[in-house]
Every structure is written in C-alpha cells, then in structure tokens.
Design a protein around this motif. Structure first.
Motif, PDB file in Angstrom:
ATOM      1  N   MET A  28     -21.156 -48.989 -22.565  1.00 27.90           N
ATOM      2  CA  MET A  28     -20.236 -47.914 -22.947  1.00 27.90           C
ATOM      3  C   MET A  28     -21.010 -46.649 -23.301  1.00 27.90           C
ATOM      4  SD  MET A  28     -17.397 -50.071 -25.085  1.00 27.90           S
ATOM      5  CE  MET A  28     -15.812 -49.325 -24.734  1.00 27.90           C
ATOM      6  N   ALA A  29     -22.119 -46.820 -24.019  1.00 23.23           N
ATOM      7  CA  ALA A  29     -22.966 -45.673 -24.362  1.00 23.23           C
ATOM      8  C   ALA A  29     -23.507 -45.021 -23.093  1.00 23.23           C
ATOM      9  CB  ALA A  29     -24.110 -46.115 -25.264  1.00 23.23           C
ATOM     10  N   LEU A  30     -23.846 -45.865 -22.122  1.00 23.35           N
ATOM     11  CA  LEU A  30     -24.362 -45.360 -20.852  1.00 23.35           C
ATOM     12  C   LEU A  30     -23.315 -44.500 -20.131  1.00 23.35           C
ATOM     13  CD1 LEU A  30     -26.860 -45.653 -18.947  1.00 23.35           C
ATOM     14  CD2 LEU A  30     -25.648 -47.546 -17.854  1.00 23.35           C
ATOM     15  N   PHE A  31     -22.069 -44.980 -20.112  1.00 26.55           N
ATOM     16  CA  PHE A  31     -20.982 -44.215 -19.482  1.00 26.55           C
ATOM     17  C   PHE A  31     -20.831 -42.843 -20.140  1.00 26.55           C
ATOM     18  CE2 PHE A  31     -19.483 -48.245 -17.680  1.00 26.55           C
ATOM     19  CZ  PHE A  31     -19.056 -47.805 -16.434  1.00 26.55           C
ATOM     20  N   ILE A  32     -20.844 -42.838 -21.469  1.00 31.55           N
ATOM     21  CA  ILE A  32     -20.671 -41.575 -22.199  1.00 31.55           C
ATOM     22  C   ILE A  32     -21.858 -40.646 -21.919  1.00 31.55           C
ATOM     23  CG2 ILE A  32     -20.524 -40.550 -24.506  1.00 31.55           C
ATOM     24  CD1 ILE A  32     -19.044 -43.135 -25.373  1.00 31.55           C
ATOM     25  N   VAL A  34     -23.893 -40.645 -19.249  1.00 35.07           N
ATOM     26  CA  VAL A  34     -23.884 -40.178 -17.851  1.00 35.07           C
ATOM     27  C   VAL A  34     -22.834 -39.085 -17.648  1.00 35.07           C
ATOM     28  CG1 VAL A  34     -23.238 -40.886 -15.498  1.00 35.07           C
ATOM     29  CG2 VAL A  34     -24.891 -42.232 -16.794  1.00 35.07           C
ATOM     30  N   ALA A  35     -21.645 -39.282 -18.211  1.00 33.12           N
ATOM     31  CA  ALA A  35     -20.587 -38.282 -18.039  1.00 33.12           C
ATOM     32  C   ALA A  35     -20.932 -36.989 -18.773  1.00 33.12           C
ATOM     33  CB  ALA A  35     -19.250 -38.836 -18.524  1.00 33.12           C
ATOM     34  N   GLY A  36     -21.471 -37.102 -19.990  1.00 32.46           N
ATOM     35  CA  GLY A  36     -21.857 -35.922 -20.756  1.00 32.46           C
ATOM     36  C   GLY A  36     -22.952 -35.142 -20.037  1.00 32.46           C
ATOM     37  N   PHE A  37     -23.946 -35.877 -19.542  1.00 30.70           N
ATOM     38  CA  PHE A  37     -25.048 -35.266 -18.801  1.00 30.70           C
ATOM     39  C   PHE A  37     -24.525 -34.563 -17.544  1.00 30.70           C
ATOM     40  CE2 PHE A  37     -28.489 -35.817 -15.581  1.00 30.70           C
ATOM     41  CZ  PHE A  37     -29.447 -35.014 -16.190  1.00 30.70           C
ATOM     42  N   SER A  38     -23.643 -35.236 -16.807  1.00 32.88           N
ATOM     43  CA  SER A  38     -23.081 -34.645 -15.586  1.00 32.88           C
ATOM     44  C   SER A  38     -22.289 -33.384 -15.893  1.00 32.88           C
ATOM     45  CB  SER A  38     -22.164 -35.649 -14.875  1.00 32.88           C
ATOM     46  OG  SER A  38     -22.871 -36.813 -14.546  1.00 32.88           O
ATOM     47  N   ALA A  39     -21.602 -33.387 -17.033  1.00 29.77           N
ATOM     48  CA  ALA A  39     -20.785 -32.233 -17.402  1.00 29.77           C
ATOM     49  C   ALA A  39     -21.653 -31.037 -17.790  1.00 29.77           C
ATOM     50  CB  ALA A  39     -19.847 -32.598 -18.543  1.00 29.77           C
ATOM     51  N   LEU A  40     -22.916 -31.283 -18.132  1.00 35.26           N
ATOM     52  CA  LEU A  40     -23.808 -30.184 -18.521  1.00 35.26           C
ATOM     53  C   LEU A  40     -24.591 -29.614 -17.337  1.00 35.26           C
ATOM     54  CD1 LEU A  40     -25.523 -31.267 -21.852  1.00 35.26           C
ATOM     55  CD2 LEU A  40     -24.005 -29.319 -21.485  1.00 35.26           C
ATOM     56  N   CYS A  41     -24.885 -30.498 -16.364  1.00 36.31           N
ATOM     57  CA  CYS A  41     -25.887 -30.169 -15.363  1.00 36.31           C
ATOM     58  C   CYS A  41     -25.586 -28.946 -14.500  1.00 36.31           C
ATOM     59  CB  CYS A  41     -26.166 -31.367 -14.470  1.00 36.31           C
ATOM     60  SG  CYS A  41     -27.528 -32.328 -15.139  1.00 36.31           S
ATOM     61  N   TRP A 161     -23.285 -34.853  -6.027  1.00 40.77           N
ATOM     62  CA  TRP A 161     -23.447 -35.405  -7.373  1.00 40.77           C
ATOM     63  C   TRP A 161     -22.913 -36.846  -7.433  1.00 40.77           C
ATOM     64  CZ3 TRP A 161     -26.585 -33.471 -10.832  1.00 40.77           C
ATOM     65  CH2 TRP A 161     -26.613 -34.063 -12.094  1.00 40.77           C
ATOM     66  N   GLY A 162     -21.795 -37.087  -6.734  1.00 42.10           N
ATOM     67  CA  GLY A 162     -21.228 -38.428  -6.677  1.00 42.10           C
ATOM     68  C   GLY A 162     -22.208 -39.412  -6.047  1.00 42.10           C
ATOM     69  N   THR A 180     -17.712 -42.012 -12.622  1.00 39.43           N
ATOM     70  CA  THR A 180     -17.779 -41.356 -13.927  1.00 39.43           C
ATOM     71  C   THR A 180     -18.665 -40.105 -13.875  1.00 39.43           C
ATOM     72  OG1 THR A 180     -17.518 -43.515 -14.953  1.00 39.43           O
ATOM     73  CG2 THR A 180     -18.301 -41.739 -16.357  1.00 39.43           C
ATOM     74  N   ALA A 181     -19.799 -40.219 -13.188  1.00 42.16           N
ATOM     75  CA  ALA A 181     -20.693 -39.063 -13.052  1.00 42.16           C
ATOM     76  C   ALA A 181     -19.961 -37.926 -12.339  1.00 42.16           C
ATOM     77  CB  ALA A 181     -21.951 -39.459 -12.279  1.00 42.16           C
ATOM     78  N   MET A 182     -19.236 -38.292 -11.275  1.00 42.92           N
ATOM     79  CA  MET A 182     -18.539 -37.270 -10.491  1.00 42.92           C
ATOM     80  C   MET A 182     -17.440 -36.615 -11.323  1.00 42.92           C
ATOM     81  SD  MET A 182     -17.684 -37.776  -6.523  1.00 42.92           S
ATOM     82  CE  MET A 182     -16.017 -38.369  -6.529  1.00 42.92           C
ATOM     83  N   LEU A 183     -16.689 -37.427 -12.064  1.00 44.36           N
ATOM     84  CA  LEU A 183     -15.629 -36.870 -12.916  1.00 44.36           C
ATOM     85  C   LEU A 183     -16.213 -35.955 -13.987  1.00 44.36           C
ATOM     86  CD1 LEU A 183     -13.224 -39.921 -13.428  1.00 44.36           C
ATOM     87  CD2 LEU A 183     -12.860 -37.877 -12.030  1.00 44.36           C
TER      88      LEU A 183
END
Ligand SMILES: [Zn+2]
Length: 215
Positions: A28-32, A34-41, A161-162, A180-183
């Motif tokens: 779960m931490a990994l999902f959060i 990855v998504a947070g990182f993707s949203a910043l990149c 990115w996906g 999740t990364a793509m979203l």
C-alpha cells in the motif's frame, strides 16, 4: 499549482488504488509512493514563472533539498565505486525522494542534478536489462531542459509513463502499479488544466492551451 498540491492529489489516488488492489501494508505504501511520485514528475521540466514570491522558509527548504541531493549523489557514487550494494527498494525510494525535492527547485545546478540522476538510471537500466528504467532515465534526464508545461504536459507522454509504470509492475510483481502510475501522472495534467494558464495537451500539434474553470 504547487508541488505540494500535486503530491497530495497523487497520494490520494495511490491510497485509493492501494485499497482496490492490495491489503498488504508495504504494498500500500508502494502504491501511494508511486502515484505521488508520478504526480510530481511532470514538473521536472524547466522553470516556471510562478516562483517570484517565495517565503524565506520555503526558500530554505528548497536550498536544503538541493544540497541534500548533492550529498546524496556523492554518497551513491561512493557506494557505487567502492562496490557496496544497497537494497533496490531503499535506493529506488531515495532516488524518488531526491527527485521530488528537486521538483521544487530551479536553476542550472538543479537541472544538472536531475539530469545526472537520469543518466544514472539509464546506466543502471542498461546494465540490468531493465528497459523501463532506461525510459524513466530518459524522461528524467531530458525533462529539466524542456520548456515549462511543454512536452511533459501533453497527451503523448501519458502512454510512455504508463509503460514505465508497467515495467515497474513487472519488476516487482505487484499488480496495478502501472495503472496507478499513469493515473498519478494524469492527475497532474488535469490539475494544471484547472489553473489559469492551462495545459497544452496537444503540443506541438497545436499550441492551444486547454483550461477548465470550476465554478
Ligand atoms: Zn505542471
């Protein structure tokens, strides 16, 4: 749109998909993450005009993140040259943290640091036959030299990115990471679309800036 806002939206998306895909705490931490990182990149690209008014504290934090990153890269190089091995999760996580810190900084030193991280990822991906990691390295190495809200803020970058996220998913064997990364990445572009300057979704086909006003 500030880095903090993007990070918060991304983390929320990560939390939602963590609940959907997994019940394991570490995953779960990994999902959060990855998504947070993707949203910043997407904002690893070149300078924006919006940073003229910075408080003293946020300037300090930015300075700190820059020199923290320098120190970190020296450490990694030392480990690398002395042949010591680091756990890939720790290495990956701290790379992501360094990049996240650098999103909020600007200038030549920052761009050069981001590119060094990118080159390292390309090298690592190449020597471990991880094509997706080379893809991430290419993105990270190239992004800082692009115009702000240019190529990293387009429709075309989303499947790329996906694909990177999907590679990570295969690597770690955790279903749902790619989506999740793509979203997370899409959330960045959508959030920027809600700002006055909008997003050139179809750049360079058209320089039209798409914006949405919530009323
Ligand atoms: Zn942006």
């Amino acid at each position: 749109m500030t880095g903090k806002t993007h990070l918060a939206i991304g983390a929320a998306i990560g939390a939602a998909s963590a609940i959907y895909y997994s019940s394991d705490l570490g995953e779960m931490a990994l999902f959060i993450g990855v998504a947070g990182f993707s949203a910043l990149c997407a904002d690893l690209d070149g300078p924006s005009m919006l940073t003229s008014k910075l408080t003293k504290l946020s300037k300090r934090i930015r300075e700190f993140s820059l020199w923290g990153a320098v120190l970190y890269l020296i450490l990694i190089t030392y480990f690398f040259l002395s042949g010591k091995t680091i756990s890939p999760i720790i290495a990956g996580g701290s790379f992501a943290a360094v990049l996240a810190g650098l999103v909020m900084k600007q200038g030549f030193v920052r761009n050069a640091l981001v590119s060094i991280v990118g080159l390292y990822l390309i090298y690592h991906g190449f020597s471990h036959e991880q094509t997706w990691l080379m893809g991430l390295g290419l993105f990270v190495g190239w992004a800082p030299w692009l115009k702000h809200r240019g190529m990293t803020h387009t429709l075309w970058i989303i499947p790329f990115w996906g694909w990177i996220g999907w590679g990570l998913e295969q690597e770690l064997g955790v279903t749902g990471l790619g989506v999740t990364a793509m979203l997370g990445y899409i959330s960045h572009l959508v959030a920027d679309t809600l700002t006055p300057s909008g997003v050139k979704w179809l750049y360079p086909l058209t320089k039209k800036s798409f914006k949405l006003r919530l009323k």
